[in-house]
Design an enzyme around this catalytic site. Structure first.
Site, mmCIF file in Angstrom:
data_model
loop_
_atom_site.group_PDB
_atom_site.id
_atom_site.type_symbol
_atom_site.label_atom_id
_atom_site.label_comp_id
_atom_site.label_asym_id
_atom_site.label_seq_id
_atom_site.Cartn_x
_atom_site.Cartn_y
_atom_site.Cartn_z
ATOM 1 N N HIS A 141 -12.170 4.718 -2.598
ATOM 2 C CA HIS A 141 -12.563 5.901 -1.836
ATOM 3 C C HIS A 141 -11.766 7.113 -2.294
ATOM 4 C CE1 HIS A 141 -12.484 8.509 1.849
ATOM 5 N NE2 HIS A 141 -13.781 8.260 1.782
ATOM 6 N N ARG A 179 -10.041 1.352 -0.011
ATOM 7 C CA ARG A 179 -9.408 2.650 0.233
ATOM 8 C C ARG A 179 -9.055 3.357 -1.069
ATOM 9 N NH1 ARG A 179 -7.569 5.340 4.639
ATOM 10 N NH2 ARG A 179 -8.269 4.381 6.576
ATOM 11 N N SER A 232 -19.034 5.609 3.912
ATOM 12 C CA SER A 232 -18.416 5.579 2.578
ATOM 13 C C SER A 232 -17.887 4.189 2.255
ATOM 14 C CB SER A 232 -17.259 6.592 2.519
ATOM 15 O OG SER A 232 -17.717 7.910 2.669
#
Length: 241
Positions: free
Chosen positions: A72, A69, A46
């Site tokens: 994500h 992050r 990812s």
């Protein structure tokens, strides 16, 4: 019964520490779909896809880890268009957390999303929203409970890290307290979500004249997951832990 268990109908324990539910399957379900099952591989793939697809070159490397992050958590590589960092927010937040500073959050959802394993000093994560004094303060001051809860953070706010993911009023209130001479945090993650006051609160944070480093997602987007993901990334430089 084992301490901490849950009692169901008829007084029978159904779940809790040290208990085993009788309805837990003995084996995993049959594999019917082709999908990745290994947690670390999912993270690595990812984050690799995000780095390939998102326009991260606008950020310095330290901030890119934070952006990855947050993207994500949002599931949206276009988040970079609204994401903005104060030049010193990464170093200020990491330095404060490494020194043991607490993290103050505006909601229990933000608190729940912070990964304890990433915190360098087992830092306290504080949310005062359920404090019994909050409702009376909010009514007396004519504001939201989220804003009133901020007033209970007290002197520990000095040098702390703040993460606001839900309530624009909480972010405004933090800034108003600082303006009135209150404690100044080391860094503020300002990502409240919503249609009323959200965008305006982030503009106010980014323009704050008090020297507080900040991180924002401009516009209406935000939320607990993004705020917690930002704290998780600021807590440690390692992308995956």
């Amino acid at each position: 019964m084992t301490s901490g268990g849950v009692v169901g109908a008829g007084g029978q324990p159904v779940w809790g520490p040290g208990l085993v539910r009788s309805d837990v399957p003995a084996q995993a379900p049959s594999s019917r779909y082709d999908y990745c099952r290994e947690g670390r591989e999912i993270y690595e793939r990812s984050f690799g896809m995000i780095r390939d697809e998102a326009r991260l070159e606008r950020f310095p490397e330290g901030a890119r880890t934070v952006a990855v992050r947050m993207i994500h958590a949002a599931g949206d590589v276009d988040l970079v268009e609204d994401l903005a960092f104060h030049p010193h927010v990464v170093s200020a937040a990491r330095g404060a957390l490494a020194a043991g500073a607490p993290i103050f959050v505006d909601s229990h959802m933000v608190a729940a999303g912070i990964t304890r394993a990433r915190l360098p000093r087992d830092n306290d994560v504080v949310c005062t929203l359920r404090d019994p004094r909050v409702a009376e303060l909010a009514q007396r001051w004519g504001t939201t409970r989220a804003a009133a809860a901020v007033s209970l953070w007290g002197p520990r706010l000095a040098g702390a890290v703040v993460a606001v993911g839900n309530a624009p009023t909480a972010l405004f209130h933090v800034l108003e307290q600082i303006a009135d001479g209150g404690p100044t945090p080391a860094a503020i993650v300002g990502i409240p979500v919503g249609f009323v006051g959200s965008a305006e609160s982030k503009v106010a944070l980014a323009a704050n004249p008090y020297g507080v480093p900040w991180l924002v997602v401009h516009g209406r987007r935000g939320g607990s997951a993004m705020a917690a993901s930002a704290v998780n990334a600021l807590a440690r430089s390692e992308e995956i832990l």
